[in-house]
Write a protein that holds these residues in place. Structure first.
Motif, PDB file in Angstrom:
ATOM      1  N   ARG A 121       0.827  -1.204   0.000  1.00 17.48           N
ATOM      2  CA  ARG A 121       0.000   0.000   0.000  1.00 17.48           C
ATOM      3  C   ARG A 121       0.860   1.252   0.000  1.00 17.48           C
ATOM      4  N   GLY A 122       1.931   1.237   0.796  1.00 17.27           N
ATOM      5  CA  GLY A 122       2.818   2.386   0.794  1.00 17.27           C
ATOM      6  C   GLY A 122       3.468   2.606  -0.562  1.00 17.27           C
ATOM      7  N   GLU A 123       3.860   1.492  -1.227  1.00 18.39           N
ATOM      8  CA  GLU A 123       4.469   1.608  -2.548  1.00 18.39           C
ATOM      9  C   GLU A 123       3.460   2.126  -3.576  1.00 18.39           C
ATOM     10  N   LEU A 124       2.207   1.642  -3.478  1.00 16.77           N
ATOM     11  CA  LEU A 124       1.181   2.130  -4.397  1.00 16.77           C
ATOM     12  C   LEU A 124       0.903   3.623  -4.170  1.00 16.77           C
ATOM     13  N   ASP A 125       0.869   4.022  -2.887  1.00 18.81           N
ATOM     14  CA  ASP A 125       0.668   5.452  -2.610  1.00 18.81           C
ATOM     15  C   ASP A 125       1.775   6.274  -3.234  1.00 18.81           C
ATOM     16  N   ASP A 126       3.024   5.810  -3.094  1.00 15.72           N
ATOM     17  CA  ASP A 126       4.140   6.561  -3.699  1.00 15.72           C
ATOM     18  C   ASP A 126       4.000   6.635  -5.218  1.00 15.72           C
ATOM     19  N   GLN A 127       3.635   5.489  -5.820  1.00 12.48           N
ATOM     20  CA  GLN A 127       3.483   5.499  -7.285  1.00 12.48           C
ATOM     21  C   GLN A 127       2.385   6.464  -7.743  1.00 12.48           C
ATOM     22  N   TYR A 128       1.242   6.434  -7.036  1.00 16.58           N
ATOM     23  CA  TYR A 128       0.132   7.301  -7.461  1.00 16.58           C
ATOM     24  C   TYR A 128       0.406   8.752  -7.122  1.00 16.58           C
ATOM     25  N   GLU A 129       1.178   9.004  -6.064  1.00 13.96           N
ATOM     26  CA  GLU A 129       1.569  10.401  -5.787  1.00 13.96           C
ATOM     27  C   GLU A 129       2.464  10.930  -6.892  1.00 13.96           C
ATOM     28  N   GLN A 130       3.433  10.085  -7.340  1.00 16.06           N
ATOM     29  CA  GLN A 130       4.285  10.501  -8.458  1.00 16.06           C
ATOM     30  C   GLN A 130       3.452  10.733  -9.715  1.00 16.06           C
ATOM     31  N   ARG A 131       2.491   9.856  -9.938  1.00 17.34           N
ATOM     32  CA  ARG A 131       1.620  10.014 -11.122  1.00 17.34           C
ATOM     33  C   ARG A 131       0.799  11.299 -11.021  1.00 17.34           C
ATOM     34  N   ALA A 132       0.243  11.574  -9.812  1.00 16.23           N
ATOM     35  CA  ALA A 132      -0.555  12.790  -9.642  1.00 16.23           C
ATOM     36  C   ALA A 132       0.302  14.031  -9.834  1.00 16.23           C
ATOM     37  N   LEU A 133       1.562  14.016  -9.341  1.00 18.87           N
ATOM     38  CA  LEU A 133       2.445  15.164  -9.515  1.00 18.87           C
ATOM     39  C   LEU A 133       2.773  15.386 -10.987  1.00 18.87           C
ATOM     40  N   ALA A 134       3.003  14.291 -11.719  1.00 16.71           N
ATOM     41  CA  ALA A 134       3.286  14.441 -13.143  1.00 16.71           C
ATOM     42  C   ALA A 134       2.101  15.067 -13.878  1.00 16.71           C
ATOM     43  N   ILE A 135       0.879  14.673 -13.503  1.00 21.43           N
ATOM     44  CA  ILE A 135      -0.304  15.244 -14.134  1.00 21.43           C
ATOM     45  C   ILE A 135      -0.417  16.731 -13.788  1.00 21.43           C
ATOM     46  N   GLU A 143       2.037  18.788 -12.985  1.00 17.03           N
ATOM     47  CA  GLU A 143       3.067  19.543 -13.689  1.00 17.03           C
ATOM     48  C   GLU A 143       2.681  19.747 -15.151  1.00 17.03           C
ATOM     49  N   ALA A 144       2.123  18.703 -15.758  1.00 17.58           N
ATOM     50  CA  ALA A 144       1.703  18.853 -17.156  1.00 17.58           C
ATOM     51  C   ALA A 144       0.614  19.913 -17.301  1.00 17.58           C
ATOM     52  N   ALA A 145      -0.330  19.900 -16.362  1.00 19.07           N
ATOM     53  CA  ALA A 145      -1.397  20.906 -16.443  1.00 19.07           C
ATOM     54  C   ALA A 145      -0.867  22.308 -16.154  1.00 19.07           C
ATOM     55  N   ALA A 146       0.078  22.431 -15.187  1.00 20.20           N
ATOM     56  CA  ALA A 146       0.615  23.741 -14.844  1.00 20.20           C
ATOM     57  C   ALA A 146       1.424  24.343 -15.982  1.00 20.20           C
ATOM     58  N   SER A 147       1.968  23.501 -16.844  1.00 20.02           N
ATOM     59  CA  SER A 147       2.759  24.015 -17.973  1.00 20.02           C
ATOM     60  C   SER A 147       1.899  24.317 -19.208  1.00 20.02           C
ATOM     61  N   ILE A 177      -7.882  17.033 -19.362  1.00 20.02           N
ATOM     62  CA  ILE A 177      -6.611  16.493 -18.850  1.00 20.02           C
ATOM     63  C   ILE A 177      -6.870  15.324 -17.904  1.00 20.02           C
ATOM     64  N   ALA A 178      -7.888  15.450 -17.034  1.00 22.90           N
ATOM     65  CA  ALA A 178      -8.188  14.378 -16.093  1.00 22.90           C
ATOM     66  C   ALA A 178      -8.634  13.118 -16.816  1.00 22.90           C
ATOM     67  N   ARG A 179      -9.468  13.282 -17.859  1.00 22.22           N
ATOM     68  CA  ARG A 179      -9.935  12.108 -18.585  1.00 22.22           C
ATOM     69  C   ARG A 179      -8.798  11.444 -19.341  1.00 22.22           C
ATOM     70  N   SER A 180      -7.938  12.234 -19.937  1.00 20.33           N
ATOM     71  CA  SER A 180      -6.870  11.662 -20.751  1.00 20.33           C
ATOM     72  C   SER A 180      -5.781  11.003 -19.904  1.00 20.33           C
ATOM     73  N   THR A 181      -5.578  11.481 -18.696  1.00 21.47           N
ATOM     74  CA  THR A 181      -4.520  10.925 -17.830  1.00 21.47           C
ATOM     75  C   THR A 181      -5.046   9.924 -16.806  1.00 21.47           C
ATOM     76  N   GLY A 182      -6.349   9.839 -16.660  1.00 19.44           N
ATOM     77  CA  GLY A 182      -6.913   8.909 -15.671  1.00 19.44           C
ATOM     78  C   GLY A 182      -6.931   9.465 -14.284  1.00 19.44           C
ATOM     79  N   ALA A 183      -6.722  10.775 -14.117  1.00 22.52           N
ATOM     80  CA  ALA A 183      -6.758  11.362 -12.791  1.00 22.52           C
ATOM     81  C   ALA A 183      -8.198  11.465 -12.311  1.00 22.52           C
TER      82      ALA A 183
END
Length: 536
Positions: free
Chosen positions: A41-55, A57-61, A84-90
């Motif tokens: 669960r901790g590893e999944l949280d880290d992965q999804y946090e990284q994914r959310a940050l990437a999304i 950053e993409a939106a902020a740019s 953006i949310a639909r295309s990235t799965g956020a």
């Protein structure tokens, strides 16, 4: 086989061990499952946090979002954030200005309203974590939105809600649960096999019963006066009680050692290591008369070795042999009494007839015949014990109708200590010879026993020959084994001791015994001249 035994708690030992193994496996599996689930669960949280940050950053740019925040026109931001949310799965993409006013939100009613928490991206850095916002628990990433001059003009927050993370974790935990279930099933099967093996090895006995049996065994084995020896299938000592240690001359340190490595070659070692069963077999061990019985032990078709019991008959056999000597002396005295009575009758008749000169001559003749035999033996055998034995045996032989002759081919010189062994050897051989010829010869044959002693510079040779049935062919090597005898066993009396004792005495003196097979037995004993004071 005894029926199933139950412990004090109502469960057998094997059942308790099986339940214990299963409990340990389940506990270890649950702990491992919990730790792995937590780490996953901790590893999944880290992965999804990284994914959310990437999304985020993409939106902020995105130029459109930067322009909308710079001009303060949020109209186009909502639709762009949803794309953006639909295309990235956020689960959501929220855009807000420096003051925390929302330009986009999955809930349209919240657009234009400020957020409750402060805008953390104003420091110009990215942020990740678990967000407990209005949409619930989610993995969140926040990125700053920079204006044309490089200043932070807003923030984009993107996240994936708990339901999606939990769904992914559930898929992985299901695979782990299947693996753990298979591992536990294999462990239960292995534990079942181990408990069955343990049950076979303990013969179904419970722990308290095993402890009670051990206490009873120790109290019984070390309290009885009989020797008890257990030999395993590989011929090693597995159990020896105190009395057996005393009789065999072994020590507790010999347990586990092979019998062949502890005891010398002989009848006793053959008895302990032999196959099959034996009942009341006589063996000699260091001057002791032992009656041994061997029983094979099997259980459930398995060979567990053998158990040998040893009874010390030394005192009893000594008393019986002394009784035999007393009986022999009594027989000799009875024979002499008969002879004396007959001679007294003759003397009385001669005196009544007043033939005094004939009476005197008859008395002189008797005196010469009586003393002549002893004098003849004393002239060649310089030991009164040996002479006394031979005179007594000749008297017994004469009483039983056996012609016994003694030939001393040379002078025999023995001290009293050496004479003790010679007396035992001669006494046993002569007794056996007299017993063999008594009642065994035909009316045309005269039962006879001849004894010959010859002493040279190095050895003393004793020959005892009889006219009896002799030794059966092929039995010459067996007659010196304890218990071998042609006579019927008497009540409470072991047979076959005499020749075994003869061999033991001769072996201790360093000599040899030869026997002639066939009709008319002949025993020849050759022993080195015993030094004065030596005791076999």
């Amino acid at each position: 086989m005894p029926g199933p035994r139950w412990s004090r708690g109502g469960r057998t030992l094997s059942a308790r061990l099986l339940v214990g193994h299963i409990g340990v496996l389940l506990l270890a599996g649950l702990i491992g499952f919990f730790l792995w689930a937590r780490a996953a669960r901790g590893e999944l949280d880290d992965q999804y946090e990284q994914r959310a940050l990437a999304i985020a950053e993409a939106a902020a740019s995105s130029p459109q979002i930067r322009s909308a925040l710079a001009t303060g026109q949020p109209a186009a931001v909502q639709s762009l954030a949803q794309d953006i949310a639909r295309s990235t799965g956020a689960s959501y993409v929220v855009v807000m200005d420096r003051n925390g006013v929302r330009y986009s939100h999955p809930t349209p009613e919240l657009i234009g309203r400020p957020v409750e928490e402060p805008v953390v991206a104003l420091d110009g850095r990215q942020h990740m974590g678990i967000d407990l916002g209005s949409l619930g628990r989610s993995a969140n990433g926040k990125a700053p939105v920079f204006g044309p001059g490089g200043s932070v003009i807003g923030e984009v927050s993107a996240g994936v809600v708990e339901t999606e993370i939990a769904s992914k974790a559930g898929d992985e935990l299901t695979s782990l649960a299947i693996y753990l279930a298979v591992a536990i099933a294999v462990g239960v099967g292995a534990a079942t096999l181990l408990t069955r093996q343990l049950k076979r090895q303990t013969f179904g006995l419970e722990l308290d019963e095993i402890a009670a049996l051990l206490q009873e065994r120790e109290a019984t084995l070390h309290g009885i006066r009989e020797g008890v020896v257990a030999i395993d299938p590989r011929g090693r000592f597995s159990l020896v009680n105190d009395q057996a240690h005393h009789l065999l001359g072994t020590t507790p340190g010999d347990l586990g050692r092979a019998v062949a490595d502890v005891l010398p070659d002989g009848d006793l070692r053959e008895l302990l290591t032999g196959g099959g069963e034996a009942t009341d077999q006589l063996v000699l061990r260091d001057g002791r008369f032992l009656v041994a019985s061997r029983m094979r032990v099997t259980h459930g078709g398995r060979d567990l070795g053998s158990v040998v019991t040893l009874r010390d008959r030394t005192e009893l056999e000594g008393a019986l042999r002394e009784l035999d000597e007393v009986r022999s002396l009594t027989d000799a005295l009875r024979a002499q009494q008969h002879e004396f009575s007959n001679r007294m009758h003759v003397m009385s008749g001669l005196l009544e007839m007043r033939r005094y000169h004939e009476a005197i001559g008859y008395a002189t003749e008797i005196e010469g015949a009586t003393s002549g035999l002893a004098a003849e033996l004393e002239s060649t055998i310089e030991n009164p014990r040996v002479v006394a034995l031979l005179v007594a045996k000749m008297t017994v032989a004469r009483e039983r109708g056996v012609a016994m002759a003694v030939d001393t081919a040379s002078r025999v010189v023995l001290d009293d200590v050496a004479a003790d062994a010679v007396v035992s050897i001669l006494g046993n051989l002569i007794d056996n010879a007299i017993d063999a010829v008594t009642g065994s010869v035909t009316s045309k044959e005269v039962p006879a026993v001849s004894v010959r002693l010859a002493q040279g510079s190095r050895e003393l040779v004793i020959d005892v020959v009889d006219t009896g049935p002799g030794i059966p062919a092929g039995m010459g090597g067996s007659i010196f084994t304890g218990g071998w005898s042609t006579k019927t066993a008497a009540e409470g009396r072991a047979r076959g001791i005499g020749l075994a004792l003869v061999r033991q005495l001769v072996d201790q003196l360093g000599g040899a015994v030869e026997v002639r097979e066939g009709k008319g037995a002949r025993f020849r004993v050759s022993i080195p001249c015993v030094p004065a004071g030596a005791r076999p």
